[in-house]
Design a protein around this motif. Sequence first.
Motif, PDB file in Angstrom:
ATOM      1  N   HIS A 184     -39.228 -36.781  11.722  1.00  0.00           N
ATOM      2  CA  HIS A 184     -39.016 -35.745  12.700  1.00  0.00           C
ATOM      3  C   HIS A 184     -38.763 -36.238  13.477  1.00  0.00           C
ATOM      4  O   HIS A 184     -39.652 -36.480  15.271  1.00  0.00           O
ATOM      5  N   PRO A 185     -37.174 -36.450  13.955  1.00  0.00           N
ATOM      6  CA  PRO A 185     -36.170 -36.777  14.713  1.00  0.00           C
ATOM      7  C   PRO A 185     -37.006 -35.477  16.124  1.00  0.00           C
ATOM      8  O   PRO A 185     -36.841 -36.097  16.996  1.00  0.00           O
ATOM      9  N   GLN A 186     -36.976 -35.159  15.523  1.00  0.00           N
ATOM     10  CA  GLN A 186     -37.407 -33.540  16.850  1.00  0.00           C
ATOM     11  C   GLN A 186     -38.174 -33.588  18.060  1.00  0.00           C
ATOM     12  O   GLN A 186     -38.294 -33.602  19.166  1.00  0.00           O
ATOM     13  N   ARG A 187     -39.348 -34.711  17.218  1.00  0.00           N
ATOM     14  CA  ARG A 187     -40.532 -35.607  18.387  1.00  0.00           C
ATOM     15  C   ARG A 187     -39.778 -36.580  19.421  1.00  0.00           C
ATOM     16  O   ARG A 187     -40.726 -36.608  20.210  1.00  0.00           O
ATOM     17  N   MET A 188     -38.840 -36.792  19.028  1.00  0.00           N
ATOM     18  CA  MET A 188     -38.262 -38.066  20.665  1.00  0.00           C
ATOM     19  C   MET A 188     -37.940 -37.685  21.909  1.00  0.00           C
ATOM     20  O   MET A 188     -37.936 -36.704  22.277  1.00  0.00           O
ATOM     21  N   ILE A 189     -38.860 -38.401  22.804  1.00  0.00           N
ATOM     22  CA  ILE A 189     -38.516 -37.769  24.158  1.00  0.00           C
ATOM     23  C   ILE A 189     -36.771 -38.841  24.952  1.00  0.00           C
ATOM     24  O   ILE A 189     -37.133 -39.915  24.061  1.00  0.00           O
ATOM     25  N   PHE A 190     -36.493 -38.296  25.104  1.00  0.00           N
ATOM     26  CA  PHE A 190     -35.360 -38.369  25.598  1.00  0.00           C
ATOM     27  C   PHE A 190     -35.763 -38.518  27.037  1.00  0.00           C
ATOM     28  O   PHE A 190     -36.019 -38.223  27.821  1.00  0.00           O
ATOM     29  N   GLY A 191     -34.157 -39.767  27.859  1.00  0.00           N
ATOM     30  CA  GLY A 191     -34.191 -39.965  29.167  1.00  0.00           C
ATOM     31  C   GLY A 191     -33.910 -41.392  29.494  1.00  0.00           C
ATOM     32  O   GLY A 191     -33.959 -41.898  28.373  1.00  0.00           O
ATOM     33  N   ARG A 192     -32.989 -41.285  30.492  1.00  0.00           N
ATOM     34  CA  ARG A 192     -32.475 -42.441  31.098  1.00  0.00           C
ATOM     35  C   ARG A 192     -33.609 -42.690  32.018  1.00  0.00           C
ATOM     36  O   ARG A 192     -34.598 -42.448  32.705  1.00  0.00           O
ATOM     37  N   ARG A 193     -33.750 -44.618  31.778  1.00  0.00           N
ATOM     38  CA  ARG A 193     -34.705 -45.110  32.769  1.00  0.00           C
ATOM     39  C   ARG A 193     -35.865 -44.923  32.194  1.00  0.00           C
ATOM     40  O   ARG A 193     -36.615 -44.921  33.676  1.00  0.00           O
ATOM     41  N   ARG A 194     -35.909 -45.174  31.131  1.00  0.00           N
ATOM     42  CA  ARG A 194     -37.893 -44.939  30.940  1.00  0.00           C
ATOM     43  C   ARG A 194     -38.415 -45.800  31.521  1.00  0.00           C
ATOM     44  O   ARG A 194     -38.173 -47.516  31.442  1.00  0.00           O
ATOM     45  N   ARG A 195     -39.430 -45.353  31.893  1.00  0.00           N
ATOM     46  CA  ARG A 195     -40.332 -46.654  33.019  1.00  0.00           C
ATOM     47  C   ARG A 195     -41.594 -46.933  31.796  1.00  0.00           C
ATOM     48  O   ARG A 195     -42.216 -46.161  31.048  1.00  0.00           O
ATOM     49  N   PRO A 196     -42.266 -48.269  32.894  1.00  0.00           N
ATOM     50  CA  PRO A 196     -42.942 -48.740  32.571  1.00  0.00           C
ATOM     51  C   PRO A 196     -44.335 -47.810  32.146  1.00  0.00           C
ATOM     52  O   PRO A 196     -44.847 -47.071  33.301  1.00  0.00           O
ATOM     53  N   THR A 197     -44.974 -47.616  31.614  1.00  0.00           N
ATOM     54  CA  THR A 197     -46.728 -46.740  31.289  1.00  0.00           C
ATOM     55  C   THR A 197     -46.177 -44.983  31.360  1.00  0.00           C
ATOM     56  O   THR A 197     -46.970 -44.557  31.217  1.00  0.00           O
ATOM     57  N   SER A 198     -45.168 -44.715  30.599  1.00  0.00           N
ATOM     58  CA  SER A 198     -44.507 -43.394  30.805  1.00  0.00           C
ATOM     59  C   SER A 198     -44.711 -43.041  29.905  1.00  0.00           C
ATOM     60  O   SER A 198     -44.973 -44.222  28.344  1.00  0.00           O
ATOM     61  N   GLN A 199     -44.621 -42.214  28.702  1.00  0.00           N
ATOM     62  CA  GLN A 199     -44.672 -41.586  27.349  1.00  0.00           C
ATOM     63  C   GLN A 199     -43.131 -42.119  26.747  1.00  0.00           C
ATOM     64  O   GLN A 199     -42.629 -41.529  27.064  1.00  0.00           O
ATOM     65  N   VAL A 200     -43.239 -42.731  25.782  1.00  0.00           N
ATOM     66  CA  VAL A 200     -42.014 -43.159  25.029  1.00  0.00           C
ATOM     67  C   VAL A 200     -42.093 -43.009  23.524  1.00  0.00           C
ATOM     68  O   VAL A 200     -43.112 -42.387  22.890  1.00  0.00           O
ATOM     69  N   SER A 201     -41.215 -42.627  22.472  1.00  0.00           N
ATOM     70  CA  SER A 201     -41.356 -42.392  21.370  1.00  0.00           C
ATOM     71  C   SER A 201     -41.086 -43.945  20.486  1.00  0.00           C
ATOM     72  O   SER A 201     -40.475 -44.320  20.875  1.00  0.00           O
ATOM     73  N   ILE A 202     -42.055 -43.751  19.538  1.00  0.00           N
ATOM     74  CA  ILE A 202     -41.632 -44.975  18.538  1.00  0.00           C
ATOM     75  C   ILE A 202     -41.613 -44.307  17.279  1.00  0.00           C
ATOM     76  O   ILE A 202     -41.494 -43.514  17.464  1.00  0.00           O
ATOM     77  N   VAL A 203     -41.443 -45.656  15.856  1.00  0.00           N
ATOM     78  CA  VAL A 203     -41.738 -45.744  14.927  1.00  0.00           C
ATOM     79  C   VAL A 203     -42.152 -46.076  14.311  1.00  0.00           C
ATOM     80  O   VAL A 203     -42.190 -47.791  14.157  1.00  0.00           O
ATOM     81  N   THR A 204     -42.992 -45.557  13.347  1.00  0.00           N
ATOM     82  CA  THR A 204     -44.112 -46.192  12.954  1.00  0.00           C
ATOM     83  C   THR A 204     -44.340 -45.858  10.903  1.00  0.00           C
ATOM     84  O   THR A 204     -44.217 -44.633  11.204  1.00  0.00           O
ATOM     85  N   ALA A 205     -45.305 -46.343  10.551  1.00  0.00           N
ATOM     86  CA  ALA A 205     -44.729 -46.068   9.369  1.00  0.00           C
ATOM     87  C   ALA A 205     -46.988 -46.684   8.709  1.00  0.00           C
ATOM     88  O   ALA A 205     -47.201 -46.646   7.565  1.00  0.00           O
ATOM     89  N   ARG A 206     -47.308 -45.627   9.460  1.00  0.00           N
ATOM     90  CA  ARG A 206     -49.293 -46.111  10.278  1.00  0.00           C
ATOM     91  C   ARG A 206     -49.417 -44.911   9.054  1.00  0.00           C
ATOM     92  O   ARG A 206     -50.783 -44.893   7.855  1.00  0.00           O
ATOM     93  N   HIS A 207     -48.612 -43.836   8.645  1.00  0.00           N
ATOM     94  CA  HIS A 207     -49.982 -42.695   7.143  1.00  0.00           C
ATOM     95  C   HIS A 207     -48.666 -42.678   5.951  1.00  0.00           C
ATOM     96  O   HIS A 207     -48.774 -42.195   5.286  1.00  0.00           O
ATOM     97  N   GLY A 208     -47.953 -43.943   6.102  1.00  0.00           N
ATOM     98  CA  GLY A 208     -47.556 -44.372   4.835  1.00  0.00           C
ATOM     99  C   GLY A 208     -46.110 -44.240   4.769  1.00  0.00           C
ATOM    100  O   GLY A 208     -45.411 -44.105   3.657  1.00  0.00           O
ATOM    101  N   THR A 209     -44.891 -42.714   5.346  1.00  0.00           N
ATOM    102  CA  THR A 209     -43.403 -43.095   6.171  1.00  0.00           C
ATOM    103  C   THR A 209     -43.504 -42.702   7.357  1.00  0.00           C
ATOM    104  O   THR A 209     -44.231 -42.657   8.129  1.00  0.00           O
ATOM    105  N   ALA A 210     -41.885 -43.667   7.669  1.00  0.00           N
ATOM    106  CA  ALA A 210     -41.354 -43.910   9.089  1.00  0.00           C
ATOM    107  C   ALA A 210     -41.293 -42.484   9.576  1.00  0.00           C
ATOM    108  O   ALA A 210     -40.751 -41.682   9.108  1.00  0.00           O
TER     109      ALA A 210
END
Length: 216
Positions: free
Chosen positions: A24-50
């Motif tokens: 799901h790379p299409q979910r990426m949130i892009f932007g320069r100077r991402r600030r605290p408390t904003s939405q950012v993209s992370i990678v998890t494997a909590r559903h079994g797959t990264a």
Amino acid sequence: MCSLFDVDDHAGIERFVDEHGIAHPQRMIFGRRRRPTSQVSIVTARHGTAEIENAIWHLYLQRDGDGWKPHKKYWSINSNWKKLGQRPEYRKSRCLIPASAWVESQHGDNPVEFSFGEHAPFFFCGLYKTWGDTLSCSIITLDAHPDTKKYHEKSFPMIAPEDSGFIEQWLGPAEDTMAFEPYLHASTEVGGKQLMVQPVERATSTEYTAAAHVVN
């Protein structure tokens, strides 16, 4: 403390995450100077797959009507490595945070942008929590590297090595964290790319005041 970072859509981040088999790379949130408390993209494997998911950059949240917002009593955009042993998330909820640069300053003065090579993409190592359907995250910080203390004496973000084995283990379900001990120190090189530093006009600015050079 890492409090601003870039996810530059010109840095090849989608290709980077795809090369690591992250869905799901299409979910990426892009932007320069991402600030605290904003939405950012992370990678998890909590559903079994990264996979790419999106989270609030502030680990501890509190109720806000039917949703969640950053907890006003606990500033938690970073997680200091010395306290990782006290955090269940370190054993159970590790994540990666795609980025292309980050900004630091010395006591609020002389801000600089750090990146690897020509703004090559990399992963911060982080922690995440779940709050119903909402995710939150923090970036793990280490002691400053001897060569970066003059720019920011307090800390240095934990950067994942370009090692598929490390990434798989970091995102995996194993709760034994001893394997990560060798990585809990700052490194100014990732995948053969050297850490670069470049002064900026202001921490939130993308205007540079001098040329970039290798940190030494």
